[in-house]
Design a protein around this motif. Structure first.
Motif, PDB file in Angstrom:
ATOM      1  N   ARG A  12       0.843  -1.193   0.000  1.00 38.00           N
ATOM      2  CA  ARG A  12       0.000   0.000   0.000  1.00 38.00           C
ATOM      3  C   ARG A  12       0.878   1.242   0.000  1.00 38.00           C
ATOM      4  N   TYR A  13       0.501   2.206  -0.823  1.00 32.94           N
ATOM      5  CA  TYR A  13       1.101   3.543  -0.740  1.00 32.94           C
ATOM      6  C   TYR A  13       0.010   4.459  -0.210  1.00 32.94           C
ATOM      7  N   ASN A  14       0.163   4.986   0.997  1.00 31.41           N
ATOM      8  CA  ASN A  14      -0.934   5.695   1.672  1.00 31.41           C
ATOM      9  C   ASN A  14      -2.157   4.790   1.672  1.00 31.41           C
ATOM     10  N   ASN A  15      -3.251   5.203   1.022  1.00 30.22           N
ATOM     11  CA  ASN A  15      -4.413   4.319   1.020  1.00 30.22           C
ATOM     12  C   ASN A  15      -4.581   3.570  -0.290  1.00 30.22           C
ATOM     13  N   PHE A  16      -3.563   3.697  -1.166  1.00 32.05           N
ATOM     14  CA  PHE A  16      -3.670   3.078  -2.493  1.00 32.05           C
ATOM     15  C   PHE A  16      -2.984   1.711  -2.497  1.00 32.05           C
ATOM     16  N   GLU A  17      -3.715   0.694  -2.916  1.00 29.10           N
ATOM     17  CA  GLU A  17      -3.141  -0.651  -2.953  1.00 29.10           C
ATOM     18  C   GLU A  17      -2.503  -0.934  -4.312  1.00 29.10           C
ATOM     19  N   ALA A  18      -1.180  -0.781  -4.400  1.00 29.56           N
ATOM     20  CA  ALA A  18      -0.462  -1.055  -5.652  1.00 29.56           C
ATOM     21  C   ALA A  18      -0.464  -2.554  -5.941  1.00 29.56           C
ATOM     22  N   VAL A  19      -0.343  -3.367  -4.877  1.00 26.71           N
ATOM     23  CA  VAL A  19      -0.476  -4.829  -5.000  1.00 26.71           C
ATOM     24  C   VAL A  19      -1.417  -5.286  -3.889  1.00 26.71           C
ATOM     25  N   GLY A  36       0.811  -7.396 -17.861  1.00 30.09           N
ATOM     26  CA  GLY A  36      -0.302  -6.525 -17.494  1.00 30.09           C
ATOM     27  C   GLY A  36       0.002  -5.108 -17.918  1.00 30.09           C
ATOM     28  N   PRO A  37      -1.027  -4.258 -17.966  1.00 25.94           N
ATOM     29  CA  PRO A  37      -0.806  -2.882 -18.420  1.00 25.94           C
ATOM     30  C   PRO A  37       0.040  -2.083 -17.437  1.00 25.94           C
ATOM     31  N   SER A  38       0.517  -0.954 -17.900  1.00 29.15           N
ATOM     32  CA  SER A  38       1.285  -0.032 -17.074  1.00 29.15           C
ATOM     33  C   SER A  38       0.470   0.345 -15.839  1.00 29.15           C
ATOM     34  N   GLY A  39       1.106   0.314 -14.680  1.00 27.53           N
ATOM     35  CA  GLY A  39       0.431   0.702 -13.448  1.00 27.53           C
ATOM     36  C   GLY A  39      -0.310  -0.432 -12.759  1.00 27.53           C
ATOM     37  N   SER A  40      -0.205  -1.656 -13.278  1.00 25.45           N
ATOM     38  CA  SER A  40      -0.967  -2.768 -12.693  1.00 25.45           C
ATOM     39  C   SER A  40      -0.263  -3.409 -11.496  1.00 25.45           C
ATOM     40  N   GLY A  41       0.980  -2.967 -11.210  1.00 26.07           N
ATOM     41  CA  GLY A  41       1.646  -3.457  -9.999  1.00 26.07           C
ATOM     42  C   GLY A  41       2.764  -4.455 -10.250  1.00 26.07           C
ATOM     43  N   LYS A  42       3.127  -4.663 -11.517  1.00 29.63           N
ATOM     44  CA  LYS A  42       4.147  -5.663 -11.871  1.00 29.63           C
ATOM     45  C   LYS A  42       5.504  -5.343 -11.230  1.00 29.63           C
ATOM     46  N   SER A  43       5.967  -4.114 -11.418  1.00 30.04           N
ATOM     47  CA  SER A  43       7.293  -3.735 -10.901  1.00 30.04           C
ATOM     48  C   SER A  43       7.319  -3.728  -9.380  1.00 30.04           C
ATOM     49  N   THR A  44       6.204  -3.339  -8.787  1.00 32.16           N
ATOM     50  CA  THR A  44       6.130  -3.333  -7.319  1.00 32.16           C
ATOM     51  C   THR A  44       6.258  -4.755  -6.789  1.00 32.16           C
ATOM     52  N   LEU A  45       5.558  -5.690  -7.416  1.00 31.84           N
ATOM     53  CA  LEU A  45       5.640  -7.091  -6.998  1.00 31.84           C
ATOM     54  C   LEU A  45       7.065  -7.619  -7.149  1.00 31.84           C
TER      55      LEU A  45
HETATM   56  P1  ADP Z   1       3.671  -1.549 -13.404  1.00 32.19           P
HETATM   57  O1  ADP Z   1       5.024  -2.100 -13.153  1.00 32.19           O
HETATM   58  O2  ADP Z   1       2.650  -2.605 -13.702  1.00 32.19           O
HETATM   59  O3  ADP Z   1       3.659  -0.455 -14.419  1.00 32.19           O
HETATM   60  P2  ADP Z   1       3.968  -0.371 -10.779  1.00 32.19           P
HETATM   61  O4  ADP Z   1       4.203  -1.519  -9.880  1.00 32.19           O
HETATM   62  O5  ADP Z   1       5.113   0.430 -11.222  1.00 32.19           O
HETATM   63  O6  ADP Z   1       3.137  -0.887 -12.044  1.00 32.19           O
HETATM   64  O7  ADP Z   1       2.926   0.602 -10.113  1.00 32.19           O
HETATM   65  C1  ADP Z   1       1.678   0.155  -9.570  1.00 32.19           C
HETATM   66  C2  ADP Z   1       0.917   1.341  -9.003  1.00 32.19           C
HETATM   67  O8  ADP Z   1       1.566   1.798  -7.834  1.00 32.19           O
HETATM   68  C3  ADP Z   1       0.854   2.526  -9.960  1.00 32.19           C
HETATM   69  O9  ADP Z   1      -0.421   3.108  -9.870  1.00 32.19           O
HETATM   70  C4  ADP Z   1       1.906   3.452  -9.421  1.00 32.19           C
HETATM   71  O10 ADP Z   1       1.585   4.783  -9.708  1.00 32.19           O
HETATM   72  C5  ADP Z   1       1.875   3.175  -7.933  1.00 32.19           C
HETATM   73  N1  ADP Z   1       3.174   3.406  -7.305  1.00 32.19           N
HETATM   74  C6  ADP Z   1       4.341   2.789  -7.606  1.00 32.19           C
HETATM   75  N2  ADP Z   1       5.347   3.221  -6.833  1.00 32.19           N
HETATM   76  C7  ADP Z   1       4.801   4.162  -6.008  1.00 32.19           C
HETATM   77  C8  ADP Z   1       5.318   4.999  -4.974  1.00 32.19           C
HETATM   78  N3  ADP Z   1       6.608   4.952  -4.595  1.00 32.19           N
HETATM   79  N4  ADP Z   1       4.464   5.827  -4.344  1.00 32.19           N
HETATM   80  C9  ADP Z   1       3.169   5.868  -4.684  1.00 32.19           C
HETATM   81  N5  ADP Z   1       2.596   5.119  -5.652  1.00 32.19           N
HETATM   82  C10 ADP Z   1       3.414   4.272  -6.306  1.00 32.19           C
END
Ligand code: ADP
Ligand code: ADP
Length: 225
Positions: A12-19, A36-45
């Motif tokens: 979670r970033y603040n209240n946003f669930e990236a994964v 998955g599309p851009s922003g779907s959480g791949k890099s975060t995972l």
């Molecule tokens: P992907 O790799 O699929 O493009 P990311 O894992 O990069 O997706 O990002 C997933 C979501 O988390 C996106 O909406 C992105 O904006 C958000 N996000 C990623 N890193 C941060 C961060 N450090 N702070 C806040 N939001 C983030």
């Protein structure tokens, strides 16, 4: 057995669930693509598996041991990024040698393994060059050699071909496939290219809005009757 077990992992970033809470097992020797599309959480995972992003909750077990945050070059996981991330001030050989050098491996052993690693990506002749003298495809092959020189059991790749043009991508796909087979490593591979995932992977996870919505073989996902 499973090389990587993920249990209710979330970020979670603040209240946003990236994964969102995600569980998955990746078998040893598998080529596992996350698409998955851009922003779907791949890099975060991937970042959480690599250990440079702290999970909000959940567990990652690699080869039977829990992952704890520590620098990537000190763990038994190799990582390749889209932008290659080579050290610009180090020669090709020094870049490839780096993971062994910081582990304190003996000089003779390093020299031998650098030669072997460069041979594996067919760039023996480039040992003394600087990264800036190499093409994008060559730089990515050096990044592969560096990521695998300490024979990690797991290789993570985040859009490794994303910066290359179409012809080079096709060529590098073959190279990556051959490379994985030679190394016998488990690969987790992030891409947004369905064709690339279908060509490379044994299993594909489709991510949407931070969740793995489907997991299956390329066949079961893309060749439904
Ligand atoms: P992907 O790799 O699929 O493009 P990311 O894992 O990069 O997706 O990002 C997933 C979501 O988390 C996106 O909406 C992105 O904006 C958000 N996000 C990623 N890193 C941060 C961060 N450090 N702070 C806040 N939001 C983030
Ligand atoms: P350092 O001064 O840090 O030892 P070097 O450039 O001499 O850096 O080499 C880094 C590592 O790469 C060393 O282990 C060396 O044996 C190896 N190496 C250097 N040049 C070559 C080369 N032309 N071919 C193969 N291996 C090399």
């Amino acid at each position: 057995g499973a090389a990587v077990s993920i249990h209710n992992l979330c970020k979670r970033y603040n209240n946003f669930e990236a994964v969102v809470p995600t569980s998955v097992e990746i078998a040893s020797g598998d080529f596992f693509a996350i698409i998955g599309p851009s922003g779907s959480g791949k890099s975060t995972l991937l970042g959480m598996i690599a250990g440079y992003i702290d999970p909000s909750a959940g567990r990652i077990v690699v080869d039977g041991r829990d992952i704890v945050p520590e620098p990537i070059y000190r763990r038994n996981i190799g990582m390749v990024f889209q932008n290659y991330a080579l050290f610009p001030h180090l020669s090709v050989a020094q870049n490839v040698a780096y993971p062994l050098k910081i582990r304190g491996v003996a000089k003779d052993e390093i020299a031998k393994r650098v030669r072997e690693s460069l041979a594996m990506v067919r760039l023996e002749a480039f040992a003394s060059r600087m990264p800036s003298e190499l093409s994008g495809g060559q730089q990515q092959r050096i990044a592969l050699a560096r990521a695998s020189i300490y024979q990690p059991s797991i290789l993570l790749m985040d859009e490794p071909l994303g910066a290359l043009d179409k012809n080079l991508r096709d060529e590098m796909q073959e190279e990556i496939k051959r490379f994985q087979q030679e190394l016998g490593a488990t690969v987790i591979y992030v891409t947004h290219d369905q064709q690339e995932a279908a060509f490379l992977a044994d299993r594909i996870a489709i991510m949407r809005d931070g969740a793995m919505t489907q997991i299956g073989s390329p066949r079961s996902l893309y060749e439904q009757p």
